[in-house]
Write a protein that holds these residues in place. Sequence first.
Motif, short mmCIF file in Angstrom:
data_model
loop_
_atom_site.label_atom_id
_atom_site.label_comp_id
_atom_site.label_asym_id
_atom_site.label_seq_id
_atom_site.Cartn_x
_atom_site.Cartn_y
_atom_site.Cartn_z
N THR A 1 -2.42 6.63 13.83
CA THR A 1 -1.71 5.78 12.88
C THR A 1 -2.62 4.61 12.53
O THR A 1 -3.57 4.31 13.26
CB THR A 1 -0.38 5.24 13.46
N GLU B 1 -2.71 0.52 10.89
CA GLU B 1 -2.14 -0.71 10.38
C GLU B 1 -3.03 -1.16 9.23
O GLU B 1 -4.19 -1.50 9.43
CB GLU B 1 -2.10 -1.76 11.49
N GLU C 1 8.44 2.16 -1.08
CA GLU C 1 9.58 2.69 -0.34
C GLU C 1 9.78 4.18 -0.58
O GLU C 1 10.49 4.84 0.18
CB GLU C 1 10.85 1.91 -0.70
N ILE D 1 4.37 6.21 4.91
CA ILE D 1 4.45 4.79 5.23
C ILE D 1 5.62 4.58 6.19
O ILE D 1 6.76 4.91 5.88
CB ILE D 1 4.63 3.94 3.96
N LEU D 2 5.30 4.00 7.35
CA LEU D 2 6.30 3.88 8.41
C LEU D 2 6.98 2.52 8.38
O LEU D 2 8.19 2.44 8.57
CB LEU D 2 5.62 4.11 9.77
N THR D 3 6.23 1.44 8.18
CA THR D 3 6.82 0.10 8.10
C THR D 3 6.08 -0.72 7.07
O THR D 3 4.90 -0.46 6.76
CB THR D 3 6.77 -0.64 9.46
N VAL D 4 6.76 -1.75 6.55
CA VAL D 4 6.18 -2.68 5.58
C VAL D 4 6.59 -4.09 5.97
O VAL D 4 7.77 -4.35 6.23
CB VAL D 4 6.66 -2.39 4.14
N ASP D 5 5.60 -5.01 6.04
CA ASP D 5 5.87 -6.41 6.35
C ASP D 5 5.00 -7.29 5.47
O ASP D 5 3.88 -6.90 5.09
CB ASP D 5 5.54 -6.74 7.81
N ARG E 1 1.39 -5.99 5.17
CA ARG E 1 0.95 -5.12 6.25
C ARG E 1 1.80 -3.86 6.26
O ARG E 1 3.02 -3.92 6.28
CB ARG E 1 1.05 -5.84 7.60
N LEU E 2 1.12 -2.74 6.26
CA LEU E 2 1.77 -1.45 6.32
C LEU E 2 1.35 -0.73 7.59
O LEU E 2 0.21 -0.86 8.03
CB LEU E 2 1.36 -0.57 5.12
N VAL E 3 2.23 0.03 8.18
CA VAL E 3 1.87 0.97 9.22
C VAL E 3 2.06 2.36 8.62
O VAL E 3 3.15 2.70 8.13
CB VAL E 3 2.73 0.80 10.48
#
Length: 887
Positions: free
Chosen positions: A833, A835, A854, A859-863, A870-872
């Motif tokens: 994975t 970041e 979205e 794409i697992l997370t968005v901050d 920041r994307l994971v």
Amino acid sequence: MGLHVYDMRCEYRRNPLGLDDRKPRISWKLSSGARGLMQTAYRIQVAAESRFDHPIWDTGIVSSDHSVLVPYEGAELASRTRYYYRVRVWDNAERESEWSETAYWETALLDSEDWKASWIAPDREDEELPEEIDYLRKEFRSRETLTSARIYATALGVYKLYVNGQPADDAVLTPGWTSYRKRLQYQTFDVTELIQEENNAIGVMLGNGWYAGDLGWMDGRRFYGNRRALLLQLHLTYEDGSEEIVRSDESWTSGSGALRMSELYHGEVYDARLEQDDWHRPGFSARGWRSVRLTNELHGTLVAQQGEPVRIIQQLEPASIFTTPRGEVVLDIGQNLVGWMRFKIESDAGKTIIVRHAEVLDADGNFHTANLRTAKQTIHYICKGGGEETYEPIFSFQGFRYVHVEGLTAEEAAGRFTACVLHTDMEHTGAFRSSDPLLNQLQSNIVWGQKGNFLEVPTDCPQRDERLGWTGDAQAFVRTAAYNFNVAPFFAKWLKDLAADQRPDGGVPHVVPDLPFCGYDSSAWSDAAVIVPWTMYLCYGDKRLLETQYESMRSWVEFIRAQGSDEYLWNTGFHFGDWLALDGPGDQVAGATTKELIATAFYAYSTGLLAEAAEALGKSDDLRTYANLRTKIGEAFRREFVTPSGRVACPTQTAYALALMFDLLEEKDRPRTAQMLADHIRESGEQLTTGFIGTPYLCHVLTRFGYNDLAYRLALRREYPSWLYSVTQGATTIWEHWDGIKQDGSFWKDEMNSFNHYAFGAIGDWLYRVVAGIDTDPSGPGYKKIVIKPQIGEGLTEAEAVYQSLYGEIRSAWLLETGDRMQVVVKVPPNTTAEVWLPNAEPESIRESGLTIERVEGILTVDSIETDVRLVIGSGTYLFKFDRVSN
């Protein structure tokens, strides 16, 4: 979208021959068209036959995402045996792969009792080692039903092995350079195809090499021994399972031949009139050859070759041929390199062709060799006549760009010379490019510097009378090195020599393998004992290497702890300081930064890394001990080198950089110190003043503390002093000195002025990690957890890096489009994975291949973190486009 397993490796290598590891580790890669691919289980089978009818190890289905360096845990391995292995996997989409292609490894001699051969040496009345090279030979017979032939061999000196007149393989300068009194490598050769029915012959050339030749600039000759010797055994296996062994013993004979002198530093003398063409073939009349005798010359434990050997990796034709103002016929290869010249000659018997090698021309355009000091780097070839003759050195290498030829005119030399590039055959894993051609040339110079100096050991320079494994250069450059090439086997071997040469009190030599006159225990140099293994763990996730080196790491930290009267300061002993810094008085090469500050800073750094290593290895008691020690050292550093108001007492670029990079200041004092560093650089006209110690960290610290544009300006600066100054002067490798050649063409000095010296090339780490943004998360070392965080700065409109990790290709590429638009391309390999940080991105504007984030698979997370998004993400290739928000 099928699931496939590919690129099978054992101990980093594809189908390695001659491993002595009893629990070798297996790695593989996954491929699939789907994003977000993660392995959920694997099954490994190992068998002594390729059909796997009777596996000796079958893991069954193991629920695990491990696909790198998985250790063999089956039945005890036997010597001289080929083991086949294959892998199948399951993924998070509940798919099952087919079995991978069948791969193999082959064991070497796992027990000392497996050695049946004896050490042999030419039988001479005179004990003085002659200049001419030794030739040894042995004839033997083979039966018709041969199925396998393996030679296990090593030498005291360097050797070249022939079977029936053919080279046994393409390696050169075997057995390499190790701490011979403690560790001596041997090689395994598959010579099955070279063996013929009935009569056969083995021929071996023996030279001085590192063992008995010149080493260093002082009296390093014959440092390990004064007798060349050979150890060899050939195993012939037949269809009925029977076996015959041909071994080095008193039945061999020895003689001399055309190679009259060969030294690593000085070159070779080859008299082709003395050639004995068939000396390594059966039926040769060895009239006048001598007997050999058994010898018990001191040597270390025999170990199988751990990584790849030195080979000819490239061949380059000269870019031009010209005549200098002094009348010298000179070839310009166009690239400073390490290796030798291969040439073809057609001339009369007895004519001598002299080939000299140099890195640079002087200000008048003449051939310049003064910086070689006592190293001659010269080939003398005496023609035999009667037709075209071809020659290339065997036991010598040179560092050069320019070649001076005596005995031929420029017209006669044209088309007859080829440069052969030598280095340890490391896998090329990294590439960096940008919109700045000079920065791209700098990256090329960094890579060529690594190639030239990663020849058996990480040398400081490859041309003058030195060429030693300086620990300070290695630790400064190691992270850059691990981007450009897979250096895990290379450094694993070198670190074992470091531990072998480590003194009982934990002290570490300045060069490895150790030459005592080079000294011991300088900060930043000997700290390689900790920094290099930890970096290997970060870059490859190689816990076994960390385990192997842990006691060496701990012993070094305890050595420092025992120095002086304060166990939390290092204020005693000899230290090189900030070597070749520009802020020292006069010709002071140690720079202006207080040596005790540097020593205590590296004491803290190594202790902190040791604590992290203890944590990674589950050594909880050591973790507590060394974490506490690191805290105490930090407190002592502040008492000794930081004023009560929080100012670093030694106001140099290197002092600021170390204090910030190693987190030695109170949190509240760090922003002001970073400001002082930035001010110091600006007040000096945006010039760096750092040496070997401060340079690797300078741009990293500026970026970390909010001065990324200043870091970019330093990196892109053309004027002296800067990284690109040497590029503007035509450099094709990294220089030892910032001003090795001055603008008027004169030299800094002659006696210590290498033009292939990779230490300042440590900026390559910043190019990969910051400009392109590829990094590994320490919680998922070896790029199991990837960080892609490009940080944009003034002067570039695009940059890209590609890195071939053990999981597959990682890519980060960014492009500034017109206006405030930007695109970032990211490639994440399966079973990892990443970041990903999109710099200064307007969240609502982000599109991936035209979709809002979205809606994007993978794409697992968005901050949103301050000004960045920041994307994971999971595996796959992604194209992000977005508007940039101005700071």
